[in-house]
Design a protein around this motif. Structure first.
Motif, mmCIF file in Angstrom:
data_model
loop_
_atom_site.group_PDB
_atom_site.id
_atom_site.type_symbol
_atom_site.label_atom_id
_atom_site.label_comp_id
_atom_site.label_asym_id
_atom_site.label_seq_id
_atom_site.Cartn_x
_atom_site.Cartn_y
_atom_site.Cartn_z
ATOM 1 N N THR A 1 0.839 -1.191 0.000
ATOM 2 C CA THR A 1 0.000 0.000 0.000
ATOM 3 C C THR A 1 0.880 1.249 0.000
ATOM 4 O O THR A 1 1.550 1.542 1.005
ATOM 5 N N PRO A 2 0.916 2.021 -1.099
ATOM 6 C CA PRO A 2 1.778 3.208 -1.169
ATOM 7 C C PRO A 2 1.097 4.439 -0.589
ATOM 8 O O PRO A 2 0.823 5.416 -1.282
ATOM 9 N N SER A 3 0.808 4.383 0.710
ATOM 10 C CA SER A 3 0.072 5.472 1.357
ATOM 11 C C SER A 3 0.954 6.218 2.344
ATOM 12 O O SER A 3 1.971 5.707 2.825
ATOM 13 N N GLU A 4 0.537 7.432 2.665
ATOM 14 C CA GLU A 4 1.249 8.205 3.677
ATOM 15 C C GLU A 4 1.145 7.511 5.036
ATOM 16 O O GLU A 4 2.089 7.537 5.827
ATOM 17 N N ARG A 5 0.007 6.877 5.298
ATOM 18 C CA ARG A 5 -0.171 6.155 6.550
ATOM 19 C C ARG A 5 0.863 5.031 6.677
ATOM 20 O O ARG A 5 1.484 4.856 7.736
ATOM 21 N N ALA A 6 1.054 4.268 5.595
ATOM 22 C CA ALA A 6 2.021 3.173 5.627
ATOM 23 C C ALA A 6 3.438 3.709 5.828
ATOM 24 O O ALA A 6 4.207 3.175 6.643
ATOM 25 N N LEU A 7 3.788 4.769 5.108
ATOM 26 C CA LEU A 7 5.115 5.356 5.258
ATOM 27 C C LEU A 7 5.357 5.823 6.695
ATOM 28 O O LEU A 7 6.435 5.625 7.258
ATOM 29 N N LYS A 8 4.350 6.454 7.267
ATOM 30 C CA LYS A 8 4.488 6.960 8.633
ATOM 31 C C LYS A 8 4.659 5.822 9.621
ATOM 32 O O LYS A 8 5.511 5.883 10.519
ATOM 33 N N SER A 9 3.872 4.757 9.461
ATOM 34 C CA SER A 9 3.979 3.611 10.360
ATOM 35 C C SER A 9 5.341 2.944 10.263
ATOM 36 O O SER A 9 6.015 2.713 11.265
ATOM 37 N N TYR A 10 5.762 2.644 9.032
ATOM 38 C CA TYR A 10 7.058 1.986 8.844
ATOM 39 C C TYR A 10 8.204 2.901 9.273
ATOM 40 O O TYR A 10 9.211 2.438 9.816
ATOM 41 N N GLY A 11 8.037 4.201 9.040
ATOM 42 C CA GLY A 11 9.055 5.149 9.471
ATOM 43 C C GLY A 11 9.188 5.194 10.979
ATOM 44 O O GLY A 11 10.300 5.269 11.512
#
Length: 226
Positions: free
Chosen positions: A38-48
């Motif tokens: 899922t290329p979402s901002e939510r996913a990036l924030k979580s993984y970050g």
């Protein structure tokens, strides 16, 4: 192209408020797309947040998730996440808490996103407040500024000036490396030491030398100073 610019703007904003620079964020986003995640901002924030809490690279976390959704859980151990497959389910254990989810890509990805949100919701924010995080933010702001300069069509004009200065510096550096400037200085020293007996004659020698240098390299010096 318009959608790409909008996405890039989101990634710029994300990088500006996290300890990751725009290159790292863009790489991670591209990985999400290429791996079918899922290329979402939510996913990036979580993984970050998970990566920051574990002092790991953002791309490393994305790669671990990509492996996990295909049934390869080994890399999750780098982030303290243990796993055990039982039939159609997989059990994840993190910090002593075990959660069982369906053994499919969507469920696994959902668990890992929620894990970052639940356990490390402010990890990036905290790291961004450190000296290193603030330096990274400065770097992101610098990159964003030059991106906007390019968007305004000023890149060619500024680039021409930078290239001219670079050429001038390289010319002077070449003179230093070849010994040309040192030779000039040695000649002046010789003039003062033996050839000329008066200050006036020495001054004339310096003026003559400077005239020769200007004739050969005047244009370059003007570009550098300008």
């Amino acid at each position: 192209a318009t959608e790409a610019q909008e996405v890039f703007k989101i990634l710029q904003d994300f990088a500006s408020n996290t300890p990751y620079d725009i290159e790292q964020v863009t790489t991670a986003f591209t990985q999400l797309v290429n791996y079918g995640l899922t290329p979402s901002e939510r996913a990036l924030k979580s993984y970050g947040n998970t990566a920051s809490a574990m002092r790991k690279d953002l791309s490393g976390m994305v790669e671990a998730v990509a492996d996990a959704v295909t049934g390869e859980f080994e890399r999750l151990k780098e982030f303290g996440i243990k796993s055990e497959v039982e039939g159609n389910n997989v059990k994840f254990t993190f910090r002593g808490v075990t959660t069982s989810v369906k053994n499919d890509a969507e469920a696994i990805e959902g668990y890992l996103i929620k894990l970052g949100e639940t356990n490390f919701g402010d990890a990036m924010e905290s790291q961004a407040k450190t000296l290193g995080g603030r330096i990274d933010a400065l770097g992101s702001a610098w990159e964003n500024m030059w991106y906007e300069v390019g968007q305004m069509g000023l890149a060619d004009a500024i680039g021409g000036g930078v290239e001219a200065a670079t050429d001038g510096i390289e010319t002077i550096t070449g003179m230093l490396q070849s010994g040309e400037i040192q030779a000039y200085l040695d000649i002046i020293g010789a003039y003062f030491g033996s050839t000329f007996g008066t200050i006036g004659e020495g001054a004339s020698a310096i003026a003559s030398w400077m005239g020769e240098v200007w004739a050969q390299h005047g244009d370059t010096i003007v570009r550098v100073v300008g």
